[in-house]
Write an enzyme that holds these catalytic residues in place. Structure first.
Site, PDB file in Angstrom:
ATOM      1  N   THR A 285       0.815  -1.207   0.000  1.00  0.00           N
ATOM      2  CA  THR A 285       0.000   0.000   0.000  1.00  0.00           C
ATOM      3  C   THR A 285       0.855   1.266   0.000  1.00  0.00           C
ATOM      4  O   THR A 285       1.882   1.349   0.670  1.00  0.00           O
ATOM      5  CB  THR A 285      -0.947   0.005   1.223  1.00  0.00           C
ATOM      6  OG1 THR A 285      -1.779   1.149   1.166  1.00  0.00           O
ATOM      7  CG2 THR A 285      -0.185   0.008   2.531  1.00  0.00           C
TER       8      THR A 285
ATOM      9  N   ASP B  78       7.465  -3.457   0.055  1.00  0.00           N
ATOM     10  CA  ASP B  78       6.536  -3.227   1.162  1.00  0.00           C
ATOM     11  C   ASP B  78       5.887  -1.841   1.062  1.00  0.00           C
ATOM     12  O   ASP B  78       6.132  -1.090   0.103  1.00  0.00           O
ATOM     13  CB  ASP B  78       7.274  -3.409   2.489  1.00  0.00           C
ATOM     14  CG  ASP B  78       6.359  -3.911   3.599  1.00  0.00           C
ATOM     15  OD1 ASP B  78       5.125  -3.811   3.444  1.00  0.00           O
ATOM     16  OD2 ASP B  78       6.881  -4.399   4.621  1.00  0.00           O
ATOM     17  N   HIS B  79       5.111  -1.472   2.076  1.00  0.00           N
ATOM     18  CA  HIS B  79       4.312  -0.257   1.985  1.00  0.00           C
ATOM     19  C   HIS B  79       5.173   1.017   2.004  1.00  0.00           C
ATOM     20  O   HIS B  79       6.229   1.073   2.606  1.00  0.00           O
ATOM     21  CB  HIS B  79       3.273  -0.201   3.105  1.00  0.00           C
ATOM     22  CG  HIS B  79       3.840  -0.206   4.493  1.00  0.00           C
ATOM     23  ND1 HIS B  79       4.134  -1.372   5.159  1.00  0.00           N
ATOM     24  CD2 HIS B  79       4.160   0.805   5.325  1.00  0.00           C
ATOM     25  CE1 HIS B  79       4.607  -1.080   6.354  1.00  0.00           C
ATOM     26  NE2 HIS B  79       4.640   0.239   6.478  1.00  0.00           N
ATOM     27  N   HIS B  80       4.674   2.004   1.266  1.00  0.00           N
ATOM     28  CA  HIS B  80       5.260   3.348   1.194  1.00  0.00           C
ATOM     29  C   HIS B  80       6.728   3.351   0.753  1.00  0.00           C
ATOM     30  O   HIS B  80       7.534   4.139   1.242  1.00  0.00           O
ATOM     31  CB  HIS B  80       5.085   4.078   2.526  1.00  0.00           C
ATOM     32  CG  HIS B  80       3.650   4.322   2.869  1.00  0.00           C
ATOM     33  ND1 HIS B  80       3.010   3.645   3.878  1.00  0.00           N
ATOM     34  CD2 HIS B  80       2.718   5.134   2.307  1.00  0.00           C
ATOM     35  CE1 HIS B  80       1.749   4.035   3.936  1.00  0.00           C
ATOM     36  NE2 HIS B  80       1.543   4.939   2.987  1.00  0.00           N
TER      37      HIS B  80
ATOM     38  N   GLU C 269       9.050   2.178   3.657  1.00  0.00           N
ATOM     39  CA  GLU C 269       9.621   3.540   3.720  1.00  0.00           C
ATOM     40  C   GLU C 269      11.002   3.652   3.070  1.00  0.00           C
ATOM     41  O   GLU C 269      11.736   4.606   3.311  1.00  0.00           O
ATOM     42  CB  GLU C 269       9.703   4.032   5.176  1.00  0.00           C
ATOM     43  CG  GLU C 269       8.416   3.914   5.970  1.00  0.00           C
ATOM     44  CD  GLU C 269       7.387   4.974   5.615  1.00  0.00           C
ATOM     45  OE1 GLU C 269       7.746   5.966   4.946  1.00  0.00           O
ATOM     46  OE2 GLU C 269       6.208   4.809   6.013  1.00  0.00           O
TER      47      GLU C 269
END
Length: 211
Positions: free
Chosen positions: A122, A139-141, A159
């Protein structure tokens, strides 16, 4: 997609790209390849038509066909993309395998190769003309810039920022929050626990700079 696809390149990721389009029931019209030895041959019954700079084939792009650039080398990939931008005023399409998982709010640019079982979490942002090999987990962001290549089975934790032209080898792990600089190279199987500068090459667990 409504139009058939011409694949630029007939080596490296070209055959996996053909499989991806087949998995999505898209028609591949043929391949264009600079190696003249391959002209007239076939890849899984799809013909290698001629040279990527042949106007006779280029004029089909945009009107009758779409284009996808299946070239591993980032410099030549960029050359072909710019050729299509300037002479045909088009952007290459994405090749996304039907088994890839892409979050509903991930953002993806043009011309990316996303192979089987790739996961995009996401809020992830993928730039343009990237190559994401089989089973890579983003992975996310995570932010991935243009012309990045991520090897099979690599894990990019949350991140992370990956700048333009970076290369991440198969099975590498990038821990959360680090930045991989422009044109940096991460060796296969490495575990990256701190940021990597532009044009640096790192390898190992934990990854260390190679001089």
């Amino acid at each position: 997609m409504d139009k058939p696809v011409i694949i630029f390149g007939a080596k490296g990721i070209a055959q996996p790209a053909l499989e991806i389009f087949n998995s999505n029931e898209a028609v591949v019209y043929g391949f264009l390849e600079e190696d003249e030895k391959l002209h007239g041959s076939e890849i899984n019954t799809v013909p290698v038509l001629g040279h990527p700079e042949d106007d006779g084939f280029l004029k089909l792009i945009g009107k009758k066909t779409e284009a996808f650039v299946a070239v591993d080398d980032a410099k030549y990939r960029k050359f072909i993309v710019e050729l299509l931008n300037e002479r045909r005023k088009v952007q290459p399409v994405n090749a996304i395998h039907s088994t890839a998982f892409i979050s509903s709010d991930a953002a993806i640019g043009h011309g990316n190769f996303i192979n089987a079982r790739v996961t995009l979490g996401t809020g992830t942002e993928i730039g343009q003309h990237c190559i994401l090999h089989t089973g890579a987990i983003i992975d996310h962001h995570v932010k991935v810039a243009d012309y990045v290549q991520i090897g099979a089975g690599s894990i990019i934790n949350s991140e992370v920022t990956i700048e333009e032209g970076a290369f991440i080898g198969s099975g590498a792990t990038i821990v959360s929050g680090v930045t991989i600089g422009k044109n940096a190279r991460i060796g296969a199987g490495s575990v990256v626990i701190s940021s990597v500068g532009a044009n640096e090459t790192v390898f190992g667990n934990p990854a260390a700079k190679i001089k």
